[in-house]
Each structure stands twice: as structure tokens, then as C-alpha cells.
Design a protein around this motif. Sequence first.
Motif, PDB file in Angstrom:
ATOM      1  N   UNK A   6      26.168  54.620  48.797  1.00 56.59           N
ATOM      2  CA  UNK A   6      25.441  54.218  50.010  1.00 56.59           C
ATOM      3  C   UNK A   6      25.863  52.866  50.551  1.00 56.59           C
ATOM      4  N   UNK A   7      27.105  52.503  50.375  1.00 58.87           N
ATOM      5  CA  UNK A   7      27.628  51.253  50.912  1.00 58.87           C
ATOM      6  C   UNK A   7      28.512  51.555  52.121  1.00 58.87           C
ATOM      7  N   UNK A   8      28.506  50.610  53.067  1.00 56.35           N
ATOM      8  CA  UNK A   8      29.267  50.795  54.296  1.00 56.35           C
ATOM      9  C   UNK A   8      30.181  49.602  54.525  1.00 56.35           C
ATOM     10  N   UNK A   9      31.409  49.903  54.875  1.00 57.64           N
ATOM     11  CA  UNK A   9      32.378  48.856  55.200  1.00 57.64           C
ATOM     12  C   UNK A   9      32.456  48.710  56.711  1.00 57.64           C
ATOM     13  N   UNK A  10      32.272  47.486  57.197  1.00 56.78           N
ATOM     14  CA  UNK A  10      32.326  47.248  58.636  1.00 56.78           C
ATOM     15  C   UNK A  10      33.770  47.052  59.070  1.00 56.78           C
ATOM     16  N   UNK A  11      34.151  47.774  60.129  1.00 61.54           N
ATOM     17  CA  UNK A  11      35.513  47.643  60.642  1.00 61.54           C
ATOM     18  C   UNK A  11      35.530  47.138  62.085  1.00 61.54           C
ATOM     19  N   UNK A  12      34.366  47.038  62.685  1.00 65.84           N
ATOM     20  CA  UNK A  12      34.307  46.544  64.055  1.00 65.84           C
ATOM     21  C   UNK A  12      32.910  46.719  64.613  1.00 65.84           C
ATOM     22  N   UNK A  13      32.778  46.505  65.887  1.00 65.40           N
ATOM     23  CA  UNK A  13      31.482  46.662  66.544  1.00 65.40           C
ATOM     24  C   UNK A  13      31.676  47.044  67.999  1.00 65.40           C
ATOM     25  N   UNK A  14      30.671  47.713  68.542  1.00 66.68           N
ATOM     26  CA  UNK A  14      30.594  47.994  69.973  1.00 66.68           C
ATOM     27  C   UNK A  14      29.360  47.261  70.463  1.00 66.68           C
ATOM     28  N   UNK A  15      29.546  46.223  71.243  1.00 68.15           N
ATOM     29  CA  UNK A  15      28.423  45.372  71.612  1.00 68.15           C
ATOM     30  C   UNK A  15      28.590  44.810  73.016  1.00 68.15           C
ATOM     31  N   UNK A  16      27.486  44.287  73.536  1.00 72.23           N
ATOM     32  CA  UNK A  16      27.518  43.674  74.865  1.00 72.23           C
ATOM     33  C   UNK A  16      28.402  42.438  74.873  1.00 72.23           C
ATOM     34  N   UNK A  17      28.358  41.645  73.799  1.00 71.68           N
ATOM     35  CA  UNK A  17      29.155  40.417  73.765  1.00 71.68           C
ATOM     36  C   UNK A  17      30.643  40.714  73.683  1.00 71.68           C
ATOM     37  N   UNK A  18      31.048  41.798  72.993  1.00 69.60           N
ATOM     38  CA  UNK A  18      32.459  42.161  72.921  1.00 69.60           C
ATOM     39  C   UNK A  18      32.975  42.724  74.241  1.00 69.60           C
ATOM     40  N   UNK A  19      32.093  43.384  74.989  1.00 73.45           N
ATOM     41  CA  UNK A  19      32.495  44.019  76.244  1.00 73.45           C
ATOM     42  C   UNK A  19      32.299  43.127  77.457  1.00 73.45           C
ATOM     43  N   UNK A  20      31.834  41.914  77.226  1.00 73.21           N
ATOM     44  CA  UNK A  20      31.446  40.984  78.284  1.00 73.21           C
ATOM     45  C   UNK A  20      32.500  40.842  79.379  1.00 73.21           C
TER      46      UNK A  20
END
Length: 424
Positions: A254-268
Motif C-alpha cells: 500500500x505504498x505509492x511513489x510520486x512521479x509528478x502532479x497535475x495542479x493549478x500551480x503547475x499549469x499556471x
Amino acid sequence: MASVFLYHVVGDLTVGKPEMVEFYETETIETAIRVIRESTECGIPIWMRKSHGIIENAEMKQRRFVGILSSLDIVAFLARTENQKDQDRAMKTPVSEAVVPNHSLLRQVDPATRLIDALEMMKQGVRRLLIRKSVVWKGMSKRFSVLYNGKWLKNVDTSVGSSNNLNVNANHPSSSSTSTCHDKFCCLSREDVIRFLIGCLGALAPLPLSSISTLGVINPNYCSIDALTPAIDITHKLPDDPTAVAVVENMHDNQYRIIGEISASKLWKCNYLAAAWVLANLSAGQFVMGAEDNMASRIVPDLSTNANGCENDRANAGGEKRVRKFSSRSIGFKPSSPALRISRSMYRGRSAPLTCRVTSSLAAVMAQMLSHKASHVWVTEDENDEILVGVVGYADILAAVTKQPRSFIRANRSFEALGNSIQI
């Protein structure tokens, strides 16, 4: 609780703030993209137009507020099937079609409102405080101000009892709060408050040097999406606060590795049309990673923008759109490897998610958020900086700096129970 919250008012934080210009719900998506790019944050308040000749009070102005439109809202709107078919029409659509109505995100307050009262509002969901700039307030509210309008104020009003001075009601401003057509307002955001707190670290001691795990700042209820899942799935229910979705790989136990994000700040400041096409057609992992130009199987319409970033670049007088192979450059990200295997080591520059460890200090996390103009920081394990355990946002920091020390948790608290993310 630090005395800085009791003896400062929101007026102290408005020095140098520009006048707010209302952006109306009848304006187009095309105009909103340009305004968001030029703004100091990745979202703008949306208003209904004021009736001509009407003199507003605070309640009437509050009712005209619609919500806050973010860059993620716009990309999600442009990614809809009907808007992908006719992007020119979509860009001319009023922003009322894209903004999520939420009247509770903004509150109008008097400049004499205590900072502690403003923080309580923000902890309950308020993201912007609307404050008049034209009013010159005086009387007992001066007692809370150290610096206002560039002048040091002295506590000379000793005739009024301190108990009365502490009862500044944010919901019932002073008599000078009735709006006129000549009033000027400014918006105070949570980022402004965090910037103020950075300048008062000494008054907050020992909190700033304490780890975020000790303070209980880490929020385990983050939104996430598997890297292999279609990116469009995030639009089914856009995240509220922070406006961000972690793109993860399911490891083991049940562990997750983060590889990125989809967010308002990234798409600004991205290419909104290209980002919308990718969101509608590719997986979440491909969205944040970007495929290299040598991938012949992936093509994307050439949605290059002009200087204002709001018009399609036509290939010829006939108006046909060129096509090209998709690259993370097309949505403003920087690719680093042609490998198809998703790995966090591929991330560089703007495409890398902003992370910290559970042992990071509160001051360090606040500095990260301000320096990167981000509304959140993803938190990873201390032993493995790829395993995601939670997120820290504005609301979490404000809650930490205002709660009593006895409510802090032990520094060696296990994060085994904090891995429950909200899977999309």
C-alpha cells in the motif's frame, strides 16, 4: 498562541497591495487565460456585474462574488469532448461555464480585523479576504496595528479598556465600511499571510524549527491518480484544497511513489490548449512526464500560442492546424529522457513535483512554497524520498501556527497509518 496574531490587524498586511480589479463572469476563457498568466497567483476571483447606480454595502458585494477560477479549472474545461471538437468556440465561452460557484471562498472584512480572526476564517475555508484600501480607520483598532500605511502607530488610546479592544468583530465592520462607488479594494490571500509569517519567525518560536511531523501538519488525505490511468479522470471531481492531484505508481504494501502532479500551480503559465489536449487523450503519467519527439505513435495538434497565449497558430491561410509529435515542451514542461519507463529520476525543472520529507522543518516548507509560488508541498518518507505519505497546504500551516502546543504530536509518530490517499 503567538502575540503577533493578537496585536496585528489585516490592514498591516495590505501595505503595498495593488488595487483589485473585478473580473466578471461574462468575460471569455481566452481573456481569463491572459489575466491568470499576468496575476500573482494561479487563480482569480470571478464576480457578477454590479447594477448601475447602486451603492453597495458589504453584504451586497459578497453576494456578487461567484468563485475562484484556477488554471486547472480552465484546462479541465477545455479538455471536455465538445470543447476539443471546437476549440475556437470554447475559447470564446464565458468563464461562468468553467468556474465552480463557491461564495464561501471570499470574505469582505474591515482593515481593523485582528489577524487571529482572519486566520480562523481561512482555516474554515476562506481563501481571499477583501479589504478596503480607501478607508482611513482609527480609534481602538489602532491598538492592534504596529505598522499601517507605512507609519508606525503608537498606543496612545489608554482610556478604552483592553477587553473592549479585543472584541473586533470581522462580520460587522465599522461604520466606515459601507461601500461607495469610489472605494478601492485589495485581496489578501493565504500566500500573503504565509509571507507575513516568514517575516515573524522569531515571534513564532519554537514552531518554525519543529518538524512538520511533530506539529501534525501533514495531511494524509491527498488526491492521487495512478500513472497508467487516463488523465481525464481527474476532471470527474477536481480537488478542492489544495488544487492538486499526485500522479503515483502503486508499489507494494500500500505504498505509492510520486512521479509528478497535475495542479493549478503547475499549469499556471502553460500552453492551455495543448495541456487540455494531452489531458483529454493521454494517461496521467504521460501528462506529467511528456513523451519525446521521436515517438511517432503520439501526435498532438500544434496549438502554439501568440504572445498573449490565447490564439491558435494556424499553419496556413486555410486555417488548418499543424500536427506534431507530443513533447512535454508543448505544455510547458521540460523532458529529460526518451525512455518510456516512468521514473521520477526523469523529472527536471518545472515538471518535478515539489517535495519535502517528514523531518523537514515548518520554516523550510513555508520557504519552499513561497519560493516556488506553490500552494502545497508533497511529503515523502524520511528514508525514501519517492514514497508519498501526504501533503502540506496553506490550511495545514495556518492550523499548526494557531493551535496550542499541547496538541502537537510526538516527533517519532509512525506514518504507517497516513498512507490513505483518495484514489481517482
